[in-house]
Design a protein around this motif. Structure first.
Motif, PDB file in Angstrom:
ATOM      1  N   GLY A  34       8.569  -0.792  -2.666  1.00  0.00           N
ATOM      2  CA  GLY A  34       7.258  -0.189  -2.470  1.00  0.00           C
ATOM      3  C   GLY A  34       6.176  -1.238  -2.317  1.00  0.00           C
ATOM      4  O   GLY A  34       5.281  -1.119  -1.465  1.00  0.00           O
ATOM      5  N   LEU A  35       6.245  -2.292  -3.132  1.00  0.00           N
ATOM      6  CA  LEU A  35       5.271  -3.381  -3.023  1.00  0.00           C
ATOM      7  C   LEU A  35       5.432  -4.139  -1.713  1.00  0.00           C
ATOM      8  O   LEU A  35       4.443  -4.557  -1.101  1.00  0.00           O
ATOM      9  N   ALA A  36       6.677  -4.330  -1.275  1.00  0.00           N
ATOM     10  CA  ALA A  36       6.922  -5.062  -0.027  1.00  0.00           C
ATOM     11  C   ALA A  36       6.306  -4.344   1.162  1.00  0.00           C
ATOM     12  O   ALA A  36       5.759  -4.980   2.080  1.00  0.00           O
ATOM     13  N   VAL A  37       6.376  -3.028   1.155  1.00  0.00           N
ATOM     14  CA  VAL A  37       5.765  -2.258   2.242  1.00  0.00           C
ATOM     15  C   VAL A  37       4.254  -2.464   2.256  1.00  0.00           C
ATOM     16  O   VAL A  37       3.643  -2.661   3.318  1.00  0.00           O
TER      17      VAL A  37
ATOM     18  N   SER B  75       1.377   3.450   2.621  1.00  0.00           N
ATOM     19  CA  SER B  75       1.458   4.186   1.364  1.00  0.00           C
ATOM     20  C   SER B  75       2.536   5.265   1.409  1.00  0.00           C
ATOM     21  O   SER B  75       3.168   5.567   0.391  1.00  0.00           O
ATOM     22  N   LEU B  76       2.766   5.844   2.587  1.00  0.00           N
ATOM     23  CA  LEU B  76       3.774   6.902   2.705  1.00  0.00           C
ATOM     24  C   LEU B  76       5.144   6.387   2.280  1.00  0.00           C
ATOM     25  O   LEU B  76       5.830   6.999   1.441  1.00  0.00           O
ATOM     26  N   TYR B  77       5.534   5.244   2.796  1.00  0.00           N
ATOM     27  CA  TYR B  77       6.870   4.714   2.506  1.00  0.00           C
ATOM     28  C   TYR B  77       6.939   4.106   1.108  1.00  0.00           C
ATOM     29  O   TYR B  77       7.984   4.166   0.460  1.00  0.00           O
ATOM     30  N   GLY B  78       5.833   3.543   0.651  1.00  0.00           N
ATOM     31  CA  GLY B  78       5.811   3.061  -0.729  1.00  0.00           C
ATOM     32  C   GLY B  78       5.970   4.189  -1.725  1.00  0.00           C
ATOM     33  O   GLY B  78       6.706   4.067  -2.718  1.00  0.00           O
TER      34      GLY B  78
END
Length: 463
Positions: free
Chosen positions: A18-21, A93-96
């Motif tokens: 999540g942070l990487a995204v 934010s969606l993918y995180g």
């Protein structure tokens, strides 16, 4: 690699993913198409690989749910990639949020401590609230998120208060040890905890949020909500029933019998009257959780293995149904009205065929995974002595066949799409691959259930 780090690897992958995204979005404010879902998919794959890695210090149940949740997350990301991009809400934010919600689900599924259970449920829920409302231009999504959030907050409060009573009565937050304590406070706390868990499972009578949330959520988000959240919460319920002392089970069993029967009736009968496909699938989901609650009652008589198989089958069925719904939808709105599917079996045979297959599996018709799952669940209930509940469940399953046949008839027996002449948006390669995979899985588990059942038997036996 130390054992502690090995145990934490899937959790770290989802948290750091999540942070990487988010970091990737900072570095590339206008990222190439597909970059965000690709990064998220790499990290979501880690728990699945970890589940099959030999020699790791993890229980069979933890491995099973790590693999299942990894597959659900990957399928969701595949469905979201083109869907969200063409509809204008494919931000970082969606993918995180998808990865962090999956982290909460994993914590919930493997929780042996009440606080960890509460933390996992809270993390998964908070992310899901935001995901349901992620398409900000859609007022129906914001309304659905609000209707999901408000009762969800009350259910979590009931769970938290129940945990405090359990701790006061038992002196421990370990689930197994606390359930072994014979105390009125523990019994009262267990009842409140069951309200919170039942809400997340959509057990009647705390199921009313489900149709509104599913209808307002984007189709891939509804798929994630109906599969990952339900699978993780079902794992918690199975854990409670498996570890409960006779005194605690005396409290749990009557409540679950009533909730299971009522949930099966509400889900299957409620689906018959729906004109919205999303609401129909929501009521179907409610009914499926009634079968899971029945399996939880028989957890020590083969119900555990039956529930795990059914959860895997259910994940495939709902991912396929919502995936096909999204693939058959236009760019402005999801194709929701059942009447708007008239004749699509001739116009878009592959996508409509996947939808029909998953609906027939949800109804429990052979040769699909849903038929095998229901067969195993009813068999476990009969062995455990819940004959009346099993017979009632079979009757509800027969009633549930009609809602599936109604949609299939609409797809194939009424040619012409003039009622809803919207051209579906391109599904994209990732969504098509996910839809192919779940459709093949639905048939494979129906025709060849032996390998998965053997693997589940080894996992459960190796707890």
């Amino acid at each position: 690699m130390t054992p502690t780090l090995a145990e934490l690897l899937p959790h770290l992958a989802l948290a750091l993913g999540g942070l990487a995204v988010l970091v990737a979005a900072m570095v590339r404010p206008v990222p190439p198409r597909g970059l965000m879902p690709a990064i998220a998919a790499v990290f979501a794959l880690v728990p699945g690989l970890w589940a099959f890695w030999p020699g790791l210090p993890a229980s069979g149940m933890t491995r099973f749910f790590a693999g299942l949740l990894s597959a659900i997350t990957l399928a969701t990301l595949g469905q979201l990639a083109r869907y969200a991009d063409r509809r204008g809400f494919a931000g970082d934010s969606l993918y995180g949020l998808v990865l962090w919600s999956a982290l909460g689900m994993l914590l919930l599924a493997e929780a042996t401590n009440w606080l960890l259970l509460l933390l996992g449920l809270e993390l998964a829920s908070l992310c899901l609230y935001a995901l349901v409302a992620s398409r900000t231009a859609d007022g129906l999504g914001a309304e659905a998120a609000l209707k999901y959030f408000l009762p969800g907050a009350m259910a979590l409060a009931a769970l938290a208060f129940g945990i405090s009573l359990i701790y006061a009565g038992s002196g421990t937050l370990e689930i197994t040890d606390s359930l072994a304590a014979a105390s009125p406070l523990v019994a009262a706390g267990l009842g409140l905890a069951l309200v919170g868990i039942g809400f997340k499972l959509s057990l009647a009578p705390v199921h009313l949020w489900t149709p509104d949330a599913y209808q307002g959520a984007p189709a891939p988000v509804a798929a994630f909500l109906s599969t990952g959240s339900k699978a993780a919460t079902a794992a918690a319920l199975l854990h409670l029933c498996a570890d409960a002392a006779p005194e605690a089970m005396a409290v749990l069993a009557p409540v679950l019998v009533i909730a299971s029967g009522l949930t099966m009736a509400v889900g299957n009968i409620g689906a018959l009257r729906q004109k919205s496909l999303k609401r129909l699938l929501a009521f179907s989901s409610i009914g499926q959780m009634g079968y899971i609650a029945m399996a939880a009652l028989a957890v020590n008589d083969g119900g555990g293995e039956a529930a795990l198989f059914y959860l895997a089958a259910y994940a495939l069925m709902d991912l396929g149904a919502f995936g096909a719904l999204g693939a058959l939808s236009g760019e402005a709105h999801d194709r929701d009205a059942v009447s708007s599917y008239r004749g699509l079996g001739y116009v878009h045979p592959w996508r409509a065929g996947a939808l029909a297959l998953c609906l027939l599996s949800l109804a429990g018709l052979p040769p699909t995974a849903g038929f095998i799952g229901k067969f195993l669940v009813f068999g476990a209930a009969l062995r455990a002595g819940y004959t009346g509940l099993a017979v009632f469940g079979i009757l509800m399953a027969v009633i549930g066949i009609f809602y599936a046949l109604r949609v299939v008839a609409t797809l194939y027996m009424r040619e012409g799409v003039e009622a809803y002449p919207v051209v579906p948006a391109p599904a994209g390669p990732a969504a098509s691959l996910a839809l192919w995979a779940v459709s093949v899985g639905v048939l494979a588990l129906g025709l060849f259930p032996g390998p998965l059942l053997a693997a589940i038997g080894k996992l459960v036996g190796g707890q």
